[in-house]
Design a protein around this motif. Structure first.
Motif, PDB file in Angstrom:
ATOM      1  N   GLU A 162       0.810  -1.221   0.000  1.00 17.43           N
ATOM      2  CA  GLU A 162       0.000   0.000   0.000  1.00 17.43           C
ATOM      3  C   GLU A 162       0.843   1.270   0.000  1.00 17.43           C
ATOM      4  O   GLU A 162       0.332   2.357  -0.275  1.00 17.43           O
ATOM      5  CB  GLU A 162      -0.931  -0.001   1.211  1.00 17.43           C
ATOM      6  CG  GLU A 162      -2.013  -1.075   1.163  1.00 17.43           C
ATOM      7  CD  GLU A 162      -2.917  -1.025   2.377  1.00 17.43           C
ATOM      8  OE1 GLU A 162      -2.566  -0.290   3.336  1.00 17.43           O
ATOM      9  OE2 GLU A 162      -3.966  -1.704   2.357  1.00 17.43           O
ATOM     10  N   GLU A 163       2.126   1.131   0.291  1.00 18.66           N
ATOM     11  CA  GLU A 163       3.014   2.293   0.345  1.00 18.66           C
ATOM     12  C   GLU A 163       3.810   2.514  -0.946  1.00 18.66           C
ATOM     13  O   GLU A 163       4.658   3.401  -0.996  1.00 18.66           O
ATOM     14  CB  GLU A 163       3.991   2.137   1.515  1.00 18.66           C
ATOM     15  CG  GLU A 163       3.342   2.069   2.884  1.00 18.66           C
ATOM     16  CD  GLU A 163       4.349   1.783   3.982  1.00 18.66           C
ATOM     17  OE1 GLU A 163       4.806   2.748   4.634  1.00 18.66           O
ATOM     18  OE2 GLU A 163       4.674   0.589   4.182  1.00 18.66           O
ATOM     19  N   ILE A 164       3.528   1.724  -1.990  1.00 17.10           N
ATOM     20  CA  ILE A 164       4.318   1.816  -3.214  1.00 17.10           C
ATOM     21  C   ILE A 164       4.252   3.211  -3.835  1.00 17.10           C
ATOM     22  O   ILE A 164       5.283   3.791  -4.209  1.00 17.10           O
ATOM     23  CB  ILE A 164       3.865   0.753  -4.242  1.00 17.10           C
ATOM     24  CG1 ILE A 164       4.226  -0.645  -3.748  1.00 17.10           C
ATOM     25  CG2 ILE A 164       4.509   1.019  -5.601  1.00 17.10           C
ATOM     26  CD1 ILE A 164       3.657  -1.767  -4.615  1.00 17.10           C
ATOM     27  N   ASN A 165       3.078   3.768  -3.963  1.00 15.35           N
ATOM     28  CA  ASN A 165       2.958   5.077  -4.618  1.00 15.35           C
ATOM     29  C   ASN A 165       3.667   6.172  -3.825  1.00 15.35           C
ATOM     30  O   ASN A 165       4.328   7.041  -4.401  1.00 15.35           O
ATOM     31  CB  ASN A 165       1.477   5.426  -4.824  1.00 15.35           C
ATOM     32  CG  ASN A 165       0.823   4.529  -5.857  1.00 15.35           C
ATOM     33  OD1 ASN A 165       1.287   4.411  -6.986  1.00 15.35           O
ATOM     34  ND2 ASN A 165      -0.260   3.869  -5.461  1.00 15.35           N
ATOM     35  N   GLU A 166       3.556   6.100  -2.510  1.00 15.83           N
ATOM     36  CA  GLU A 166       4.290   7.049  -1.668  1.00 15.83           C
ATOM     37  C   GLU A 166       5.791   6.852  -1.839  1.00 15.83           C
ATOM     38  O   GLU A 166       6.562   7.823  -1.909  1.00 15.83           O
ATOM     39  CB  GLU A 166       3.900   6.851  -0.201  1.00 15.83           C
ATOM     40  CG  GLU A 166       4.654   7.761   0.764  1.00 15.83           C
ATOM     41  CD  GLU A 166       4.413   7.419   2.221  1.00 15.83           C
ATOM     42  OE1 GLU A 166       5.115   8.006   3.085  1.00 15.83           O
ATOM     43  OE2 GLU A 166       3.550   6.564   2.512  1.00 15.83           O
ATOM     44  N   ALA A 167       6.206   5.596  -1.920  1.00 14.33           N
ATOM     45  CA  ALA A 167       7.634   5.305  -2.096  1.00 14.33           C
ATOM     46  C   ALA A 167       8.154   5.878  -3.409  1.00 14.33           C
ATOM     47  O   ALA A 167       9.277   6.397  -3.470  1.00 14.33           O
ATOM     48  CB  ALA A 167       7.867   3.799  -2.044  1.00 14.33           C
ATOM     49  N   TYR A 168       7.364   5.795  -4.475  1.00 11.63           N
ATOM     50  CA  TYR A 168       7.774   6.368  -5.755  1.00 11.63           C
ATOM     51  C   TYR A 168       8.078   7.857  -5.604  1.00 11.63           C
ATOM     52  O   TYR A 168       9.098   8.356  -6.103  1.00 11.63           O
ATOM     53  CB  TYR A 168       6.679   6.170  -6.804  1.00 11.63           C
ATOM     54  CG  TYR A 168       6.747   4.855  -7.551  1.00 11.63           C
ATOM     55  CD1 TYR A 168       7.333   3.720  -6.984  1.00 11.63           C
ATOM     56  CD2 TYR A 168       6.213   4.733  -8.831  1.00 11.63           C
ATOM     57  CE1 TYR A 168       7.391   2.523  -7.666  1.00 11.63           C
ATOM     58  CE2 TYR A 168       6.271   3.534  -9.532  1.00 11.63           C
ATOM     59  CZ  TYR A 168       6.860   2.431  -8.950  1.00 11.63           C
ATOM     60  OH  TYR A 168       6.918   1.249  -9.647  1.00 11.63           O
ATOM     61  N   GLU A 169       7.203   8.559  -4.932  1.00 14.04           N
ATOM     62  CA  GLU A 169       7.411  10.009  -4.749  1.00 14.04           C
ATOM     63  C   GLU A 169       8.639  10.274  -3.889  1.00 14.04           C
ATOM     64  O   GLU A 169       9.396  11.216  -4.140  1.00 14.04           O
ATOM     65  CB  GLU A 169       6.164  10.649  -4.124  1.00 14.04           C
ATOM     66  CG  GLU A 169       4.920  10.558  -4.991  1.00 14.04           C
ATOM     67  CD  GLU A 169       5.134  11.130  -6.386  1.00 14.04           C
ATOM     68  OE1 GLU A 169       5.784  12.194  -6.509  1.00 14.04           O
ATOM     69  OE2 GLU A 169       4.668  10.503  -7.358  1.00 14.04           O
ATOM     70  N   ARG A 170       8.832   9.440  -2.897  1.00 14.38           N
ATOM     71  CA  ARG A 170      10.009   9.631  -2.034  1.00 14.38           C
ATOM     72  C   ARG A 170      11.309   9.339  -2.780  1.00 14.38           C
ATOM     73  O   ARG A 170      12.323   9.999  -2.538  1.00 14.38           O
ATOM     74  CB  ARG A 170       9.874   8.760  -0.793  1.00 14.38           C
ATOM     75  CG  ARG A 170       8.821   9.265   0.215  1.00 14.38           C
ATOM     76  CD  ARG A 170       8.769   8.382   1.447  1.00 14.38           C
ATOM     77  NE  ARG A 170      10.068   8.315   2.123  1.00 14.38           N
ATOM     78  CZ  ARG A 170      10.358   7.453   3.092  1.00 14.38           C
ATOM     79  NH1 ARG A 170       9.434   6.572   3.489  1.00 14.38           N
ATOM     80  NH2 ARG A 170      11.546   7.450   3.657  1.00 14.38           N
TER      81      ARG A 170
END
Length: 347
Positions: free
Chosen positions: A322-330
């Protein structure tokens, strides 16, 4: 029979990744079915999911830093057995007949390797990567993860590890050689560890000194900020090899000035836009500007064995699906130390 598995996919270019299901092919005579335990997030996943390099095939399941356990093997498989700890990197097939394939350079297959995702397999079906529960791969494109490496820190080695190990070996990084690593990110931090283990004198060239303490702990002997103009004056003519791991455009003339006579600058970060080179920056001291892909299957196994022997794994931040999209931005904000790894049990 085909297997339906849960996965995370980009439904369209630049769209957020979302949970979905995909079909994996039936296990063939020479195939292994792998229960994926961990999948690293590589910057190239972002490039491709957002059409940065070329138009992609969607829906796209990224991921080519795959670590898991074999759960089924085909009748003709001889290299692996159920329960083996294995990895899959950036490619899952090649022509096997060209000069490069026969030389163990499958990554440079003259007919083009089959990439782990965003590609089409020999069966005409799109390939899907490691952001999924399982994957089926021909045994010849699977590598063994040594017992000395935990699967989570081994996963990024299937791209970041081999992408830095291969050029370091090819350009003879070792005792008596001065090696600079540009960028201390997902690739760079592994490159520093490997160059240090090979016996080279290692320098990190980063935009700032923010990660200096980390760089020195990882094995760098020196750390310099490229935002300081004095850096290029003080280090002129210093290095035998510069390994550039960043994908942003650089002032190549400035970096090439840091090479000794016959030195080489090798680029493993790939910008989305064309770059310009002033040829005079090469001719003065017979410097070379080159690039390098990943490694062949045998070299990837060699890299994993080397890393296990020297206690080298990636520095990771374990995340849920569930954190993949946030990880992309980071990743795009350079806010990770130093590789995101997905716990695929959360898919």
């Amino acid at each position: 029979m085909t297997t339906v598995v849960a996965a995370y996919a980009a439904p369209a270019a630049k769209a957020p990744l979302e949970r979905t299901t995909i079909e994996r092919r039936a296990v063939g005579e020479f195939d292994v079915l792998i229960d994926i335990k961990f999948a690293g997030i590589c910057h190239s996943d972002i490039h491709q999911a957002r059409d940065g390099w070329r138009p992609g095939t969607f829906p796209m399941v990224p991921g080519h830093e795959i670590a898991g356990v074999v759960t089924e093997v085909g009748a003709g498989v001889t290299r692996f057995a159920v329960g083996d700890r294995v990895g899959v990197g950036c490619m899952v097939d090649s022509c096997r007949e060209c000069e490069n394939c026969k030389a163990g350079l499958e990554q440079y297959c003259s007919n083009g390797p089959t990439w782990t995702y965003n590609d089409t397999g020999k069966d005409g079906q799109p390939t899907h990567g490691g952001y999924a529960q399982k994957i089926v791969v021909d045994e010849n494109y699977v590598v063994r993860i040594p017992d000395g490496l935990s699967l989570d820190v081994a996963a990024p080695l299937l791209c970041a590890g081999i992408t830095t190990y291969s050029p370091l070996r090819h350009w003879n990084a070792g005792p008596g050689k001065k090696v600079a690593v540009v960028g201390l990110g997902g690739l760079g931090h592994v490159g520093v560890k490997i160059a240090h283990a090979l016996g080279a004198e290692v320098t990190v060239l980063s935009q700032s000194l923010r990660k200096k303490d980390d760089g020195l702990k990882l094995g760098a002997d020196h750390y310099h900020a490229t935002s300081d103009p004095k850096t290029f004056e003080e280090l002129a003519g210093t290095f035998d090899l510069i390994l550039n791991t960043v994908s942003a455009p650089l002032d190549f003339a400035a970096y090439l000035s840091l090479l000794r006579t016959d030195g080489s600058m090798v680029n493993v970060g790939l910008p989305e836009e064309p770059v310009q080179i002033v040829l005079q920056s090469l001719s003065g001291n017979r410097r070379s500007l080159s690039s390098s892909g990943i490694g062949g299957i045998a070299e990837t196994q060699e890299m994993l064995d080397f890393c296990a022997e020297h206690g080298i794994g990636a520095e990771i931040e374990l995340i849920s699906a569930e954190e993949i999209n946030e990880a992309y931005e980071r990743v795009l904000s350079s806010d990770v130390r130093y590789r995101f790894v997905i716990d695929t049990a959360t898919i």
